[in-house]
Design an enzyme around this catalytic site. Structure first.
Site, PDB file in Angstrom:
ATOM      1  N   ASP A   4     -11.392  -8.142   7.329  1.00 52.95           N
ATOM      2  CA  ASP A   4     -12.769  -8.016   6.825  1.00 52.95           C
ATOM      3  C   ASP A   4     -13.446  -9.387   6.799  1.00 52.95           C
ATOM      4  OD1 ASP A   4     -12.626  -5.308   6.519  1.00 52.95           O
ATOM      5  OD2 ASP A   4     -13.541  -5.329   4.525  1.00 52.95           O
ATOM      6  N   ASP A  57      -3.361 -17.900   1.806  1.00 52.13           N
ATOM      7  CA  ASP A  57      -4.504 -18.514   1.118  1.00 52.13           C
ATOM      8  C   ASP A  57      -5.161 -19.589   1.976  1.00 52.13           C
ATOM      9  OD1 ASP A  57      -1.999 -19.561   0.719  1.00 52.13           O
ATOM     10  OD2 ASP A  57      -2.372 -20.300  -1.299  1.00 52.13           O
ATOM     11  N   ASP A 112      -5.573  -6.502   5.901  1.00 52.60           N
ATOM     12  CA  ASP A 112      -6.753  -5.762   5.455  1.00 52.60           C
ATOM     13  C   ASP A 112      -7.837  -6.748   5.024  1.00 52.60           C
ATOM     14  OD1 ASP A 112      -8.339  -3.677   4.691  1.00 52.60           O
ATOM     15  OD2 ASP A 112      -7.219  -3.169   2.888  1.00 52.60           O
ATOM     16  N   TYR A 122       0.825  -1.214   0.000  1.00 48.18           N
ATOM     17  CA  TYR A 122       0.000   0.000   0.000  1.00 48.18           C
ATOM     18  C   TYR A 122       0.860   1.266   0.000  1.00 48.18           C
ATOM     19  CZ  TYR A 122      -4.112  -2.873   1.152  1.00 48.18           C
ATOM     20  OH  TYR A 122      -5.110  -3.788   1.140  1.00 48.18           O
TER      21      TYR A 122
END
Ligand code: NAD
Length: 362
Positions: free
Chosen positions: A247, A219, A243, A141
């Site tokens: 969520d 994963d 991130d 990011y």
């Protein structure tokens, strides 16, 4: 104890949920004999409207001088033009940077009374109690970005120091809990992940030999988080993986309105906020769920003020309010939920009933 708490209501439902949380903190302070001073500052869209910038200097200075910061949410349709020079989220990023915050903690503990709000089968959720620690300042990011007619690139880089400090925070947290830490990476493909894994292993070996450390590829972690969430305790990972995984983990709890977060650095000043956004669709209606912000106050008491009993007290009171089915619309069926204020008042009442204070000082 005395504490100065900076309050940044922000936009949308931010002012509603922070006001509710401050009421709870005021009551708690009275009951436990503490003196909390609350100082309100603008951030986000409202700060752009009033001062022309999303993080005015007075806000940053006020936060730097406070013992802790409580934030509502920033953003909304009024400021969402992607080509705008200043955007509300820039205020939050600049604040995290200005306070030197690098570890984002997101506890996920589905409440028994709200299990049906989650899309996951209730039997998988009972007893789940996870904290995801996400690195906040590095990774893809923040790396260099390029774009031309033929393509684009985003650079992912991490320094040893950046990895050490966040992994160390996660180990410390794991030691206070079940002494079990899972470090998540993509070490079969990414060089930054191979460095991450080496550093995590070394810190574990040298400084936390009593904490069990496991490495997991991102994963497979995404799969296990839904298939067997009860097995995990503290999970630490880099910025982008965190991130996405946080969520995903939020779905275990059913509603965004139940999930608090803390952003911590080396200093004591932490930033505490619900994980949800400014919810423009329900802003100004007085129906937002305040529990996530109230639970963020519990994290504030624990991590910035060292008031562990008081933090437990707030968490028990929210549990009790949920057990008593005091639900806002996001949790209630058929839109029959209570208002933000009624939910906060229920927490205050449950505090009187469920929190033992050695000698009531008020
Ligand atoms: P959101 O979290 O604001 O809302 C998503 C959905 O959840 C909405 O239907 C909303 O009504 C509901 N919801 C959220 N919080 C709730 C609560 N406390 N009680 C009841 N219902 C709740 O996400 P979004 O709609 O994607 O974003 C809206 C704005 O918020 C955007 O401008 C976004 O950039 C911003 N945002 C800010 C933050 C932050 O300040 N940290 C985080 C996420 C999004």
């Amino acid at each position: 104890m005395h504490a100065d708490i900076a309050v940044l209501p922000g936009d949308g439902i931010g002012p509603d949920v922070t006001a509710a949380a401050v009421t709870v903190l005021r009551t708690l302070a009275r009951r436990h004999g503490h003196s909390f001073d609350f100082h309100e500052y603008d951030i986000g869209g409202i700060a752009i409207d009033r001062h022309g910038e999303p993080l005015p200097q007075a806000t940053l200075q006020g936060c730097q001088q406070a013992h802790a910061v409580l934030l509502g949410a920033v953003g909304g349709p009024k400021w969402s033009d992607p080509n705008a020079k200043v955007r509300p989220e820039q205020g939050l990023l600049a604040l995290r940077k200005g306070l030197g915050l690098f570890a984002n903690l997101r506890p996920v503990r589905p409440h028994p009374a709200a299990l049906n709000a989650s899309p996951i089968k209730p039997h998988l959720l009972t007893g789940v109690d996870i904290v995801v620690v996400r690195e906040l300042t590095g990774g893809i990011y923040f790396g260099e970005k390029t774009r031309d007619a033929r393509g684009a690139s985003d650079l992912c880089s991490y320094s040893v120091t950046e990895i050490e400090r966040v992994v160390r925070s996660a180990f410390k947290l794991a030691r206070q809990r079940r002494s079990y830490l899972v470090s998540v990476d993509k070490a079969n493909v990414l060089e930054t992940s191979r460095l991450w894994r080496d550093v995590a292993s070394r810190i574990g070996r040298e400084e936390f030999p009593d904490v069990k450390l496991e490495h997991q590829l991102v994963d497979s972690m995404a799969m296990h988080l839904l298939a067997k969430p009860r097995e995990y305790d503290v999970i630490v990972t880099e910025n982008m993986f965190g991130d996405i995984l946080t969520d995903e983990a939020s779905m275990l709890a059913g509603s965004l309105g139940l999930l608090p977060s803390a952003s911590l650095g080396d200093g004591k000043v932490g930033l505490y906020e619900p994980i949800h956004g400014s919810a423009p669709d329900i802003a100004g209606k007085g129906v937002a769920n305040p529990y996530a912000t109230i639970l963020s106050c519990a994290l504030l008491l624990r991590h910035s003020l060292g008031l562990h009993e008081e933090a437990d007290c707030i968490e028990r009171a929210v549990d009790a309010a949920l057990n008593a089915q005091v639900f806002t619309n996001d949790l209630a069926t058929g839109g029959r939920g209570v208002s933000t204020q009624v939910a906060a008042q229920a927490v205050i009442e449950q505090m009187q009933a469920h929190c033992y204070v050695a000698e009531l000082r008020d």
